[in-house]
Motif scaffolding. Structure first.
Motif, short mmCIF file in Angstrom:
data_model
loop_
_atom_site.label_atom_id
_atom_site.label_comp_id
_atom_site.label_asym_id
_atom_site.label_seq_id
_atom_site.Cartn_x
_atom_site.Cartn_y
_atom_site.Cartn_z
N ALA A 38 38.40 -63.99 -13.91
CA ALA A 38 39.11 -63.84 -12.64
C ALA A 38 39.55 -65.21 -12.13
O ALA A 38 40.65 -65.37 -11.58
N ALA A 39 38.70 -66.21 -12.31
CA ALA A 39 39.06 -67.57 -11.90
C ALA A 39 40.28 -68.05 -12.69
O ALA A 39 41.20 -68.66 -12.13
N ALA A 40 40.28 -67.80 -13.98
CA ALA A 40 41.40 -68.23 -14.82
C ALA A 40 42.70 -67.57 -14.38
O ALA A 40 43.78 -68.20 -14.41
N ARG A 41 42.63 -66.32 -13.94
CA ARG A 41 43.83 -65.61 -13.47
C ARG A 41 44.41 -66.30 -12.23
O ARG A 41 45.63 -66.53 -12.15
N HIS A 42 43.56 -66.67 -11.30
CA HIS A 42 44.04 -67.32 -10.08
C HIS A 42 44.50 -68.76 -10.37
O HIS A 42 45.51 -69.21 -9.82
N PHE A 43 43.77 -69.47 -11.21
CA PHE A 43 44.19 -70.82 -11.58
C PHE A 43 45.56 -70.79 -12.26
O PHE A 43 46.40 -71.67 -12.05
N GLY A 44 45.78 -69.76 -13.08
CA GLY A 44 47.07 -69.63 -13.76
C GLY A 44 48.21 -69.42 -12.78
O GLY A 44 49.31 -69.97 -12.96
N ALA A 45 47.94 -68.63 -11.73
CA ALA A 45 48.97 -68.41 -10.71
C ALA A 45 49.32 -69.71 -9.99
O ALA A 45 50.49 -69.97 -9.70
N SER B 132 42.52 -77.39 -13.54
CA SER B 132 42.40 -77.43 -15.00
C SER B 132 41.05 -78.02 -15.42
O SER B 132 40.40 -77.51 -16.35
N ALA B 133 40.63 -79.08 -14.73
CA ALA B 133 39.34 -79.70 -15.06
C ALA B 133 38.18 -78.76 -14.77
O ALA B 133 37.23 -78.66 -15.56
N LEU B 134 38.24 -78.04 -13.66
CA LEU B 134 37.15 -77.12 -13.32
C LEU B 134 37.06 -75.97 -14.32
O LEU B 134 35.96 -75.57 -14.72
N LEU B 135 38.21 -75.44 -14.71
CA LEU B 135 38.20 -74.34 -15.67
C LEU B 135 37.70 -74.81 -17.03
O LEU B 135 36.93 -74.12 -17.71
N ALA B 136 38.12 -76.03 -17.43
CA ALA B 136 37.63 -76.58 -18.70
C ALA B 136 36.12 -76.79 -18.65
O ALA B 136 35.41 -76.52 -19.63
N SER B 137 35.62 -77.24 -17.52
CA SER B 137 34.17 -77.44 -17.37
C SER B 137 33.43 -76.12 -17.49
O SER B 137 32.37 -76.04 -18.13
N ALA B 138 33.98 -75.08 -16.87
CA ALA B 138 33.33 -73.76 -16.93
C ALA B 138 33.30 -73.23 -18.36
O ALA B 138 32.36 -72.51 -18.74
N ASN B 139 34.30 -73.59 -19.14
CA ASN B 139 34.35 -73.14 -20.54
C ASN B 139 33.63 -74.09 -21.48
O ASN B 139 33.63 -73.88 -22.70
N VAL C 43 37.39 -84.20 -18.78
CA VAL C 43 37.42 -85.65 -18.58
C VAL C 43 38.86 -86.15 -18.56
O VAL C 43 39.25 -86.96 -17.70
N GLU C 44 39.67 -85.67 -19.47
CA GLU C 44 41.06 -86.12 -19.54
C GLU C 44 41.82 -85.77 -18.26
O GLU C 44 42.56 -86.60 -17.71
N ALA C 45 41.63 -84.54 -17.76
CA ALA C 45 42.34 -84.12 -16.54
C ALA C 45 41.89 -84.95 -15.34
O ALA C 45 42.71 -85.37 -14.51
N LEU C 46 40.60 -85.22 -15.24
CA LEU C 46 40.08 -85.99 -14.10
C LEU C 46 40.51 -87.45 -14.17
O LEU C 46 40.78 -88.08 -13.14
#
Length: 309
Positions: free
Chosen positions: A174-181, A197-204, A211-214
């Motif tokens: 659900a988070a990925a769906r909202h981040f995508g929007a 993007s960084a938060l979603l990558a961290s969750a995965n 690190v790259e996004a931050l």
């Protein structure tokens, strides 16, 4: 300055006097002088609630009292530790906002209706923040989800907030769906998209991508303390504890007035001190001295993870 203006103001100019009172109390709260804020706010409301006759008092509360001052008055319950009472009071203000928005719509007063709808949305955000603090992520997400579809309130920041709540609750899809929007929204800031993007990558568990996004965020804004804190956590998750400590210590040196009031940052740094060596208690003692200099009386010192004895 607000105090001096209150003393000098015409007592019959209620709009000015009450606005100045809000400014003073808000400043005290921002300085984290919560005890003084509570005392002065209680005294102010004691005077206002003692106005006679009752019709005059009702007129003042309906027509003159700033809505922001009402929200601040409700906040006293939170500072007193009555979290359920705080939620009840917030729900009462939300109900008031909805009723006044409907009343204004019935009178075809579009501007007033929009104002109360916006205030209702703000109350939803405040209630959601409290629910998150109480670890009720599902209720917070259900409360904010409709705002993502409300045209006059919808924004990339609100949608990102909903996504982060889902992340905290473990609902990554659900988070990925909202981040995508948000990523597809041309009005969203590049820094917001990078943080999402960084938060979603961290969750995965994709720490290199996080690190790259931050790092990209910090390249654009070296004083983005949210990105600094998250990057330190990403380093910690990669086992690069020393780098994480260095980043947070440099952030504190750069802006102690900001960072030493951020409980998540202090908690993360305390955790890294503990993981690095058994001498972490000495580092935390030094940090406690700095916190005492820069933070107000509302900081929860448990974030420093100090021993009870």
């Amino acid at each position: 300055m607000a105090r001096d203006r209150i003393v000098e103001a015409d007592p019959e100019d209620l709009d000015l006097v009450l606005s100045l009172w809000y400014i003073r109390l808000s400043c005290l709260a921002r300085l984290r002088f919560f005890n003084q804020t509570s005392t002065e706010c209680v005294n102010l409301y004691t005077v206002l609630e003692g106005i006679e006759p009752a019709s005059a008092r009702q007129w003042l509360f309906d027509k003159k009292l700033p809505f922001e001052l009402e929200v601040l008055h409700v906040r006293l319950k939170y500072w007193a530790g009555d979290h359920m009472g705080y939620l009840d009071a917030l729900a009462g203000l939300l109900k008031q906002c909805k009723a006044k928005a409907r009343h204004a719509s019935g009178r075809k007063d579009a501007s007033t209706a929009a104002m109360w709808q916006e205030r209702g949305a703000r109350m939803c955000l405040i209630i959601a923040s409290q629910l998150i603090e109480m670890k009720d992520f599902a209720a917070a997400a259900r409360l904010l989800e409709p705002l993502c579809r409300q045209g006059d309130v919808r924004s990339p920041h609100v949608q990102s907030a909903v996504a982060r709540i889902y992340l905290q609750g473990g609902y990554v899809s659900a988070a990925a769906r909202h981040f995508g929007a948000v990523a597809r929204d041309p009005s969203a800031d590049a820094s917001l998209k990078a943080l999402n993007s960084a938060l979603l990558a961290s969750a995965n568990g994709d720490w290199p991508a996080a690190v790259e996004a931050l790092q990209q965020m910090l390249a654009a804004d070296p004083e983005n303390f949210v990105a600094i804190n998250n990057l330190a956590v990403a380093y910690l998750s990669q086992g690069r504890i020393q780098e994480g400590i260095r980043m947070l210590e440099e952030a504190i040196k750069l802006s102690p007035s900001t960072t030493l009031q951020a409980e998540p940052l202090l908690f993360n740094l305390s955790t890294m001190y503990e993981l690095r060596s058994t001498a972490g208690i000495d580092k935390k003692m030094n940090m406690l001295v700095d916190v005492a200099k820069w933070a107000g009386d509302g900081l929860r010192t448990t974030c420093l993870k100090m021993p009870a004895s």
